[in-house]
Write an enzyme that holds these catalytic residues in place. Structure first.
Site, PDB file in Angstrom:
ATOM      1  N   HIS A 110       9.042   7.389   8.271  1.00  0.00           N
ATOM      2  CA  HIS A 110       9.525   6.733   7.283  1.00  0.00           C
ATOM      3  C   HIS A 110      11.729   7.409   7.285  1.00  0.00           C
ATOM      4  O   HIS A 110      12.165   7.385   8.605  1.00  0.00           O
ATOM      5  CB  HIS A 110       9.445   7.876   6.420  1.00  0.00           C
ATOM      6  CG  HIS A 110       8.033   7.232   5.732  1.00  0.00           C
ATOM      7  ND1 HIS A 110       7.892   7.756   4.841  1.00  0.00           N
ATOM      8  CD2 HIS A 110       6.731   7.498   5.963  1.00  0.00           C
ATOM      9  CE1 HIS A 110       6.258   7.431   4.284  1.00  0.00           C
ATOM     10  NE2 HIS A 110       5.983   7.171   5.283  1.00  0.00           N
ATOM     11  N   HIS A 169       4.931   4.657  13.019  1.00  0.00           N
ATOM     12  CA  HIS A 169       4.731   3.945  11.534  1.00  0.00           C
ATOM     13  C   HIS A 169       6.198   5.494  11.582  1.00  0.00           C
ATOM     14  O   HIS A 169       5.612   6.647  10.661  1.00  0.00           O
ATOM     15  CB  HIS A 169       3.734   4.627  10.430  1.00  0.00           C
ATOM     16  CG  HIS A 169       3.462   4.718   9.117  1.00  0.00           C
ATOM     17  ND1 HIS A 169       3.442   3.952   8.118  1.00  0.00           N
ATOM     18  CD2 HIS A 169       4.342   5.405   8.074  1.00  0.00           C
ATOM     19  CE1 HIS A 169       3.528   3.583   7.114  1.00  0.00           C
ATOM     20  NE2 HIS A 169       4.170   5.098   6.824  1.00  0.00           N
ATOM     21  N   CYS A 172       4.216   9.368   0.303  1.00  0.00           N
ATOM     22  CA  CYS A 172       3.041   9.754   0.008  1.00  0.00           C
ATOM     23  C   CYS A 172       3.210  10.657  -0.720  1.00  0.00           C
ATOM     24  O   CYS A 172       3.830  11.895  -0.893  1.00  0.00           O
ATOM     25  CB  CYS A 172       2.770  11.011   2.151  1.00  0.00           C
ATOM     26  SG  CYS A 172       1.356  11.058   1.524  1.00  0.00           S
ATOM     27  N   ASN A 224       9.835   4.406   2.914  1.00  0.00           N
ATOM     28  CA  ASN A 224       9.053   3.868   5.094  1.00  0.00           C
ATOM     29  C   ASN A 224      10.289   3.098   5.409  1.00  0.00           C
ATOM     30  O   ASN A 224      11.287   2.619   4.083  1.00  0.00           O
ATOM     31  CB  ASN A 224       7.568   3.183   4.990  1.00  0.00           C
ATOM     32  CG  ASN A 224       6.686   3.291   4.564  1.00  0.00           C
ATOM     33  OD1 ASN A 224       6.690   4.177   4.803  1.00  0.00           O
ATOM     34  ND2 ASN A 224       6.325   3.367   2.808  1.00  0.00           N
ATOM     35  N   ARG A 254       0.284  -0.755   0.239  1.00  0.00           N
ATOM     36  CA  ARG A 254      -0.066  -0.104   0.155  1.00  0.00           C
ATOM     37  C   ARG A 254       0.405   0.990  -0.070  1.00  0.00           C
ATOM     38  O   ARG A 254       0.849   2.038  -0.791  1.00  0.00           O
ATOM     39  CB  ARG A 254      -1.100   0.036   1.332  1.00  0.00           C
ATOM     40  CG  ARG A 254      -2.183   0.751   1.317  1.00  0.00           C
ATOM     41  CD  ARG A 254      -1.511   2.690   1.849  1.00  0.00           C
ATOM     42  NE  ARG A 254      -0.856   2.721   2.537  1.00  0.00           N
ATOM     43  CZ  ARG A 254      -1.280   3.542   3.558  1.00  0.00           C
ATOM     44  NH1 ARG A 254      -0.713   4.520   2.990  1.00  0.00           N
ATOM     45  NH2 ARG A 254      -0.365   3.681   4.612  1.00  0.00           N
ATOM     46  N   ASP A 255       1.479   1.378   0.858  1.00  0.00           N
ATOM     47  CA  ASP A 255       2.642   2.046   1.205  1.00  0.00           C
ATOM     48  C   ASP A 255       3.480   2.837   0.680  1.00  0.00           C
ATOM     49  O   ASP A 255       4.019   3.872   0.127  1.00  0.00           O
ATOM     50  CB  ASP A 255       2.331   2.880   2.964  1.00  0.00           C
ATOM     51  CG  ASP A 255       2.939   4.107   3.376  1.00  0.00           C
ATOM     52  OD1 ASP A 255       2.967   5.236   2.092  1.00  0.00           O
ATOM     53  OD2 ASP A 255       2.975   5.035   3.541  1.00  0.00           O
TER      54      ASP A 255
END
Length: 303
Positions: free
Chosen positions: A207, A205, A238, A247, A13-14
């Site tokens: 990065h 979460h 993002c 990430n 996803r990310d």
């Protein structure tokens, strides 16, 4: 007895959402299966967002269906609004990830609405999800730094977290360093306060934009957090946070936790193979460190 942590893999996803060229559905499913074979049992497989704004996620329903065929895999999808919620529920997602931003500027850039409006709508969806018995997580983006407003004071982030917690929604809360600009002391201070103040499951979460991804995760761990997001191969970013890169690499996190004696349930050697697959996605910008260390690949080094 060794501590255990939960790794929530977000590469499907990310890790992919910012890539321009569409990644074929079969490639996404191959990523999910490779990560599953490595022992990952919690994974963000996509998001039900507008395909006009995030076209890479247009095939989330197909990827989710393939992921749900893997025994024991908890499949998370992100949902920003009522339409996304309805699609996710119809598709049978195991966990819904709701999200809004700590800062007003990023919330408007990401969701095209103010924080108060987002919180009001999402709280209703969370209550409905609770009535239907689905697991949930409430994500707060830009909790440490915003691409539009700069460094976020810890007190400001805690004020927003308190508003979410005051809703008594009873679910995991994920706190995100969306731009990778956080520092370990900042991360540690925020989580020490949240863990001490509110009896609730917390997730981090991070990065690795500025090379602080693992250090910040360690600070969160030392403050009591036990759920960590990572993207195999260090993919990610993002699309509504200019300058944010990948990430924190899952393989870097897993190596650190294993080195510290903490259990993750992940097979590191198989994870490296999955990370190679993720890092080779056309259009992606991979990151991380462990894949480049020859000593972690003794068989390949010998060959």
């Amino acid at each position: 007895m060794a501590e255990s942590v939960t790794i929530s893999e977000v590469a499907p996803r990310d890790g992919l959402q910012s890539i321009g060229p569409f990644v074929p559905t079969e490639r996404k499913i191959a990523m999910v299966r490779a990560l599953y074979e490595a022992g990952v049992r919690r994974m963000e497989v996509g998001s039900f967002v507008s395909p006009r704004h995030v076209p890479q996620m247009a095939d989330t329903a197909e990827v989710l269906a393939a992921a749900k065929a893997l025994p024991g895999l908890e499949c998370t999808v992100l949902v920003p609004n009522r339409k996304g919620f309805d699609l996710a529920m119809a598709a049978g997602a195991d966990r819904l990830g709701f999200f809004m931003s700590v800062t007003e500027s990023h919330n408007r850039a990401n969701l095209n609405r103010g924080r108060a409006e987002s919180l009001a709508e999402l709280s209703e969806l969370v209550r409905e999800g609770g009535r239907q018995g689905v697991a949930m997580r409430f994500n707060l983006s830009c909790a440490f730094h915003c691409p539009f407003e700069g460094v976020v004071p810890v007190r400001d982030a805690l004020d927003v977290i308190e508003q979410v917690f005051a809703l008594d929604l009873g679910m995991e809360i994920g706190v995100a360093d969306t731009t990778g600009n956080a520092a370990p002391d900042q991360v540690g201070e925020l989580f020490r306060h949240t863990v001490a103040s509110w009896e609730n499951p917390w997730a981090y979460h991070g990065h690795d934009t500025y090379g602080m991804g693992v250090a910040n995760a360690l600070a969160a761990y030392q403050a009591g957090v036990r759920v960590f997001d990572g993207a195999a191969g260090g993919l990610g970013g993002c699309p509504f946070a200019p300058g944010a890169t990948g990430n924190t690499a899952t393989e870097d996190l897993v190596w650190m936790f294993h080195r510290m004696g903490a259990e993750t349930g992940v097979d590191f050697d198989r994870l490296l193979l999955a990370a190679d697959l993720c890092a080779s996605v056309p259009g992606g910008t991979p990151g991380g460190h462990l894949r480049q260390v020859p000593a972690v690949r003794p068989q390949r080094a010998a060959a």
